[in-house]
Write a protein that holds these residues in place. Sequence first.
Motif, PDB file in Angstrom:
ATOM      1  N   ALA A  62      36.701  37.514 -17.961  1.00  9.43           N
ATOM      2  CA  ALA A  62      35.708  36.615 -18.181  1.00  9.43           C
ATOM      3  C   ALA A  62      34.464  37.421 -18.219  1.00  9.43           C
ATOM      4  O   ALA A  62      34.138  38.264 -17.265  1.00  9.43           O
ATOM      5  CB  ALA A  62      35.608  35.367 -17.019  1.00  9.43           C
ATOM      6  N   CYS A  63      33.584  37.179 -19.189  1.00  9.23           N
ATOM      7  CA  CYS A  63      32.417  37.813 -19.612  1.00  9.23           C
ATOM      8  C   CYS A  63      31.352  37.278 -20.184  1.00  9.23           C
ATOM      9  O   CYS A  63      31.789  36.847 -21.671  1.00  9.23           O
ATOM     10  CB  CYS A  63      32.712  39.279 -20.040  1.00  9.23           C
ATOM     11  SG  CYS A  63      31.332  40.337 -19.767  1.00  9.23           S
ATOM     12  N   ALA A  69      24.075  43.287 -16.950  1.00  5.88           N
ATOM     13  CA  ALA A  69      24.573  43.853 -15.664  1.00  5.88           C
ATOM     14  C   ALA A  69      25.990  43.240 -15.741  1.00  5.88           C
ATOM     15  O   ALA A  69      26.902  43.779 -15.058  1.00  5.88           O
ATOM     16  CB  ALA A  69      24.035  43.004 -14.407  1.00  5.88           C
ATOM     17  N   GLN A  70      26.466  42.020 -15.963  1.00  7.53           N
ATOM     18  CA  GLN A  70      27.729  41.472 -15.991  1.00  7.53           C
ATOM     19  C   GLN A  70      28.559  42.322 -16.895  1.00  7.53           C
ATOM     20  O   GLN A  70      29.747  42.732 -16.476  1.00  7.53           O
ATOM     21  CB  GLN A  70      27.922  39.855 -16.400  1.00  7.53           C
ATOM     22  CG  GLN A  70      29.377  39.506 -16.060  1.00  7.53           C
ATOM     23  CD  GLN A  70      29.326  37.864 -16.422  1.00  7.53           C
ATOM     24  OE1 GLN A  70      30.224  37.596 -17.246  1.00  7.53           O
ATOM     25  NE2 GLN A  70      28.596  37.282 -15.910  1.00  7.53           N
ATOM     26  N   VAL A  71      28.084  42.485 -18.161  1.00  6.90           N
ATOM     27  CA  VAL A  71      28.866  43.567 -19.007  1.00  6.90           C
ATOM     28  C   VAL A  71      29.232  44.806 -18.485  1.00  6.90           C
ATOM     29  O   VAL A  71      30.350  45.374 -18.682  1.00  6.90           O
ATOM     30  CB  VAL A  71      28.324  43.421 -20.516  1.00  6.90           C
ATOM     31  CG1 VAL A  71      28.637  44.783 -21.281  1.00  6.90           C
ATOM     32  CG2 VAL A  71      28.229  42.426 -20.968  1.00  6.90           C
ATOM     33  N   ASN A  72      28.149  45.400 -18.016  1.00  5.67           N
ATOM     34  CA  ASN A  72      28.378  46.816 -17.315  1.00  5.67           C
ATOM     35  C   ASN A  72      29.576  46.730 -16.162  1.00  5.67           C
ATOM     36  O   ASN A  72      30.329  47.578 -16.110  1.00  5.67           O
ATOM     37  CB  ASN A  72      27.135  47.399 -16.834  1.00  5.67           C
ATOM     38  CG  ASN A  72      25.983  47.616 -17.861  1.00  5.67           C
ATOM     39  OD1 ASN A  72      26.464  48.069 -18.955  1.00  5.67           O
ATOM     40  ND2 ASN A  72      24.865  47.776 -17.534  1.00  5.67           N
ATOM     41  N   GLU A  73      29.414  45.639 -15.401  1.00  7.24           N
ATOM     42  CA  GLU A  73      30.469  45.452 -14.342  1.00  7.24           C
ATOM     43  C   GLU A  73      31.665  45.420 -14.924  1.00  7.24           C
ATOM     44  O   GLU A  73      32.584  46.084 -14.461  1.00  7.24           O
ATOM     45  CB  GLU A  73      29.894  44.429 -13.452  1.00  7.24           C
ATOM     46  CG  GLU A  73      30.837  44.255 -12.328  1.00  7.24           C
ATOM     47  CD  GLU A  73      30.511  42.922 -11.317  1.00  7.24           C
ATOM     48  OE1 GLU A  73      31.143  42.617 -10.307  1.00  7.24           O
ATOM     49  OE2 GLU A  73      29.280  42.421 -11.514  1.00  7.24           O
ATOM     50  N   VAL A  74      31.978  44.253 -15.758  1.00  3.79           N
ATOM     51  CA  VAL A  74      33.300  44.040 -16.259  1.00  3.79           C
ATOM     52  C   VAL A  74      33.736  45.330 -16.969  1.00  3.79           C
ATOM     53  O   VAL A  74      35.046  45.782 -16.836  1.00  3.79           O
ATOM     54  CB  VAL A  74      33.113  43.002 -16.958  1.00  3.79           C
ATOM     55  CG1 VAL A  74      34.457  42.614 -17.996  1.00  3.79           C
ATOM     56  CG2 VAL A  74      32.948  41.663 -16.404  1.00  3.79           C
ATOM     57  N   LEU A  75      32.891  46.045 -17.934  1.00  3.33           N
ATOM     58  CA  LEU A  75      33.346  47.202 -18.648  1.00  3.33           C
ATOM     59  C   LEU A  75      33.897  48.248 -17.967  1.00  3.33           C
ATOM     60  O   LEU A  75      34.667  49.072 -18.283  1.00  3.33           O
ATOM     61  CB  LEU A  75      32.401  47.632 -19.606  1.00  3.33           C
ATOM     62  CG  LEU A  75      32.395  46.818 -21.153  1.00  3.33           C
ATOM     63  CD1 LEU A  75      33.763  47.508 -21.895  1.00  3.33           C
ATOM     64  CD2 LEU A  75      32.662  45.258 -21.016  1.00  3.33           C
TER      65      LEU A  75
END
Length: 258
Positions: A62-63, A69-75
Motif C-alpha cells: 500500500a502506498c 515520505a511514504q514513498v521513500n519508506e515503502v521503496l
Amino acid sequence: MGLRLRNKTALVTGGGSGIGQSVCLRLAQEGAHIIALDLTLEAAQQTADKILANGDTVSTYACDVSNHAQVNEVLAEIQHTHCIDMLINNAGIAHIGNIEQTSEADFDRLYNVNVKGVYNTTLACIKAMKERKNGVIINLASVASSVGIADRFAYSMSKGAVLTMTYSIAKDYVKDGIRCNCIAPGRVHTPFVDNFLDKNYPDNRVEMFEKLSKSQPMGRMGHADEIAALIAYLCSDEAAFITGSNFPIDGGFVTLNN
C-alpha cells in the motif's frame, strides 16, 4: 507468450485495477516478478490474486504516491530485498472541467498524484538504477499531453508535465544505462469509464458509451491489455535502442482527428 522479462522485477504503481492491473498481469506472463503498489493493500491484492492464480510471482504494498515520505519508506523496504529493473508510473487520477470549473483543491490534487507521484517514485528508484547502470522507466502520459481536449484543464496540465519529465529523465540518464519513455493512450475502456457513465449518464449509458467510443477514429475505445502489450515491449531488450520517446496508442486520435 515469451519470457522476455525473466529474472526481472517490475514495480507498477496504481497496479490494483484498470490499466495498472493489466500491466501487472502482462509483465508477470513475460516472466517478471511484479511489485504491485496501490493506495490500499486490498486493491493491490486483487491483482496479486490473479497473478498467483496463473502461477506467477508478485509482492503487494500500500502506498500513496503523492506522499513523499511514504514513498521513500515503502521503496526503501522494497529495495532492501528486490532490485527494481522496471518502474511503471501508472498511478493517476482524472478531472473534468475548464479552468473556471477547477478549484485550487482540484488543481493541487491532480498535481500531487499525477506529477509529484511520478517525481516521488522515480527519485526513489533512480539512484539504484544508476549504480547498476541499468533500468527502464515507463510513464503514463496521455493524448491530452500534446493536443487540446475540452474540459480537461487540470488533467492536461498534469499529463503535459509527465511528458516533459520523461524527456528530461531520458536526457539526464542516457549515459547511465537508464531508458525512459512514455506512452500516450487515448480513451481506454476501464472501470473508470464504466463508473463515470454510471454516475453521470445512468439513463442513456449505452448511447454515451457509443459516443465516447466513436470519438476515436478507429470507432472504439482501447483495451487495457493493448496498453500492457506496448509497455511489455518497451520494457524488453527488444526496445533497447528506444529512449526519450512518446508513443501514442490512441486509435488515431491525435493524428487523424482533424
